[in-house]
Design a protein around this motif. Sequence first.
Motif, PDB file in Angstrom:
ATOM      1  N   PRO A   1      55.459   5.110 -21.992  1.00  0.00           N
ATOM      2  CA  PRO A   1      54.415   4.077 -21.961  1.00  0.00           C
ATOM      3  C   PRO A   1      54.363   3.286 -20.665  1.00  0.00           C
ATOM      4  CG  PRO A   1      55.508   4.083 -24.095  1.00  0.00           C
ATOM      5  CD  PRO A   1      56.290   5.012 -23.214  1.00  0.00           C
ATOM      6  N   GLY A   2      55.522   2.864 -20.132  1.00  0.00           N
ATOM      7  CA  GLY A   2      55.537   2.071 -18.905  1.00  0.00           C
ATOM      8  C   GLY A   2      55.012   2.848 -17.712  1.00  0.00           C
ATOM      9  N   LEU A   3      55.482   4.075 -17.564  1.00  0.00           N
ATOM     10  CA  LEU A   3      55.040   4.918 -16.451  1.00  0.00           C
ATOM     11  C   LEU A   3      53.563   5.250 -16.584  1.00  0.00           C
ATOM     12  CD1 LEU A   3      55.696   6.537 -13.910  1.00  0.00           C
ATOM     13  CD2 LEU A   3      56.453   8.420 -15.397  1.00  0.00           C
ATOM     14  N   PHE A   4      53.108   5.473 -17.812  1.00  0.00           N
ATOM     15  CA  PHE A   4      51.701   5.801 -18.042  1.00  0.00           C
ATOM     16  C   PHE A   4      50.790   4.654 -17.622  1.00  0.00           C
ATOM     17  CE2 PHE A   4      48.074   5.907 -21.125  1.00  0.00           C
ATOM     18  CZ  PHE A   4      47.390   6.963 -20.524  1.00  0.00           C
ATOM     19  N   LEU A   5      51.119   3.419 -18.018  1.00  0.00           N
ATOM     20  CA  LEU A   5      50.303   2.269 -17.634  1.00  0.00           C
ATOM     21  C   LEU A   5      50.305   2.069 -16.121  1.00  0.00           C
ATOM     22  CD1 LEU A   5      51.033  -0.416 -20.372  1.00  0.00           C
ATOM     23  CD2 LEU A   5      48.885   0.794 -19.956  1.00  0.00           C
ATOM     24  N   LYS A   6      51.452   2.277 -15.491  1.00  0.00           N
ATOM     25  CA  LYS A   6      51.537   2.149 -14.039  1.00  0.00           C
ATOM     26  C   LYS A   6      50.650   3.183 -13.361  1.00  0.00           C
ATOM     27  CE  LYS A   6      54.868   2.078 -10.222  1.00  0.00           C
ATOM     28  NZ  LYS A   6      56.316   2.217  -9.868  1.00  0.00           N
ATOM     29  N   SER A   7      50.651   4.405 -13.861  1.00  0.00           N
ATOM     30  CA  SER A   7      49.822   5.459 -13.266  1.00  0.00           C
ATOM     31  C   SER A   7      48.341   5.188 -13.497  1.00  0.00           C
ATOM     32  CB  SER A   7      50.202   6.826 -13.838  1.00  0.00           C
ATOM     33  OG  SER A   7      49.777   6.978 -15.183  1.00  0.00           O
ATOM     34  N   MET A   8      47.998   4.578 -14.642  1.00  0.00           N
ATOM     35  CA  MET A   8      46.602   4.231 -14.903  1.00  0.00           C
ATOM     36  C   MET A   8      46.082   3.251 -13.870  1.00  0.00           C
ATOM     37  SD  MET A   8      45.848   3.798 -18.976  1.00  0.00           S
ATOM     38  CE  MET A   8      44.209   3.212 -18.547  1.00  0.00           C
ATOM     39  N   MET A   9      46.905   2.264 -13.515  1.00  0.00           N
ATOM     40  CA  MET A   9      46.486   1.263 -12.540  1.00  0.00           C
ATOM     41  C   MET A   9      46.390   1.866 -11.150  1.00  0.00           C
ATOM     42  SD  MET A   9      45.518  -1.923 -12.309  1.00  0.00           S
ATOM     43  CE  MET A   9      44.351  -1.479 -11.022  1.00  0.00           C
ATOM     44  N   SER A  10      47.236   2.840 -10.838  1.00  0.00           N
ATOM     45  CA  SER A  10      47.183   3.514  -9.534  1.00  0.00           C
ATOM     46  C   SER A  10      45.977   4.438  -9.447  1.00  0.00           C
ATOM     47  CB  SER A  10      48.471   4.315  -9.294  1.00  0.00           C
ATOM     48  OG  SER A  10      49.589   3.460  -9.245  1.00  0.00           O
ATOM     49  N   GLY A  11      45.592   5.014 -10.592  1.00  0.00           N
ATOM     50  CA  GLY A  11      44.466   5.931 -10.615  1.00  0.00           C
ATOM     51  C   GLY A  11      44.891   7.348 -10.287  1.00  0.00           C
ATOM     52  N   TYR A  12      43.943   8.267 -10.459  1.00  0.00           N
ATOM     53  CA  TYR A  12      44.233   9.689 -10.292  1.00  0.00           C
ATOM     54  C   TYR A  12      43.272  10.310  -9.285  1.00  0.00           C
ATOM     55  CZ  TYR A  12      46.558   8.614 -14.673  1.00  0.00           C
ATOM     56  OH  TYR A  12      47.341   8.019 -15.629  1.00  0.00           O
ATOM     57  N   GLY A  13      43.839  11.115  -8.376  1.00  0.00           N
ATOM     58  CA  GLY A  13      43.000  11.792  -7.397  1.00  0.00           C
ATOM     59  C   GLY A  13      42.563  10.883  -6.262  1.00  0.00           C
ATOM     60  N   ALA A  14      41.540  11.332  -5.545  1.00  0.00           N
ATOM     61  CA  ALA A  14      41.036  10.622  -4.368  1.00  0.00           C
ATOM     62  C   ALA A  14      39.672   9.983  -4.662  1.00  0.00           C
ATOM     63  CB  ALA A  14      40.944  11.585  -3.187  1.00  0.00           C
ATOM     64  N   GLN A  15      39.095   9.395  -3.611  1.00  0.00           N
ATOM     65  CA  GLN A  15      37.767   8.751  -3.662  1.00  0.00           C
ATOM     66  C   GLN A  15      37.692   7.671  -4.744  1.00  0.00           C
ATOM     67  OE1 GLN A  15      36.067   9.215  -1.208  1.00  0.00           O
ATOM     68  NE2 GLN A  15      36.593  11.245  -0.429  1.00  0.00           N
ATOM     69  N   LYS A  16      38.761   6.892  -4.872  1.00  0.00           N
ATOM     70  CA  LYS A  16      38.790   5.820  -5.863  1.00  0.00           C
ATOM     71  C   LYS A  16      37.829   4.690  -5.506  1.00  0.00           C
ATOM     72  CE  LYS A  16      43.574   7.035  -6.753  1.00  0.00           C
ATOM     73  NZ  LYS A  16      44.989   6.709  -6.460  1.00  0.00           N
ATOM     74  N   SER A  17      37.499   4.570  -4.226  1.00  0.00           N
ATOM     75  CA  SER A  17      36.547   3.540  -3.811  1.00  0.00           C
ATOM     76  C   SER A  17      35.124   3.859  -4.252  1.00  0.00           C
ATOM     77  CB  SER A  17      36.572   3.382  -2.285  1.00  0.00           C
ATOM     78  OG  SER A  17      37.797   2.855  -1.852  1.00  0.00           O
ATOM     79  N   PHE A  18      34.906   5.089  -4.712  1.00  0.00           N
ATOM     80  CA  PHE A  18      33.551   5.507  -5.085  1.00  0.00           C
ATOM     81  C   PHE A  18      33.472   5.939  -6.545  1.00  0.00           C
ATOM     82  CE2 PHE A  18      33.855   6.402  -0.461  1.00  0.00           C
ATOM     83  CZ  PHE A  18      32.993   5.400  -0.050  1.00  0.00           C
ATOM     84  N   GLY A  19      34.257   5.262  -7.390  1.00  0.00           N
ATOM     85  CA  GLY A  19      34.104   5.455  -8.830  1.00  0.00           C
ATOM     86  C   GLY A  19      34.919   6.571  -9.444  1.00  0.00           C
TER      87      GLY A  19
END
Length: 222
Positions: A191-209
Amino acid sequence: MYFSRLELDLHLLPMQQKKELVQKGIYAIHQWVWRFFAGDEKRKFLFSIRARRDGFLVYILSENRPKEVSDFRLDIKEFNPKLKQGMPLAFELVVNPTICKQIKDKEHGMRCDIMMDVKFNHRELFGDALREEQKRAVLKWFKRKSLQSGFSFDERNIEFHNDGAQKIFSRNKRIIFGKASLKGILCVDDPGLFLKSMMSGYGAQKSFGCGLMLIRPVLPLE
């Protein structure tokens, strides 16, 4: 963390914002979302856009509480889900998956867009055949990410959709990248690692949705 919803009704948007949306597309929404975090030195939020008949719905996950912006009404809630090991969750993810490929005679590798890379390296494939090859590559990438992010999944429970090439015009520069949508069921392993990864996001182009995973509990069968 905070989870927010921004409704953009095209019938209610001021004319200036409608013009920005027509001229800039997603980049306009990117700029509007940044206004809720004016003064932050670094981006500490992710957002995801859903098209609707009357406009757009924007979901935002952020470390800091969004600021008030007079032009927009934002629904804000604290985000602190009670997760347990082994808990199943339904999820949706719009993502720009990338991999690092080694280049001959180069000390460092080059980051490649998986969707575009598959299309380039399999020019003989079209339609469903190309889609299946892209799905295979993206799920392989997603499996690797899951091992680093505290969750697991069964590929049989995952829906894949090729969202095509996204074109963004940002500061007189054109950016093109491939997008994919993943939807299905995952299992929380850490659970802790999962929430941390959610906040970091997945993949690239996070600035564009891209990169924000939306989750909800799986309702038990009656």
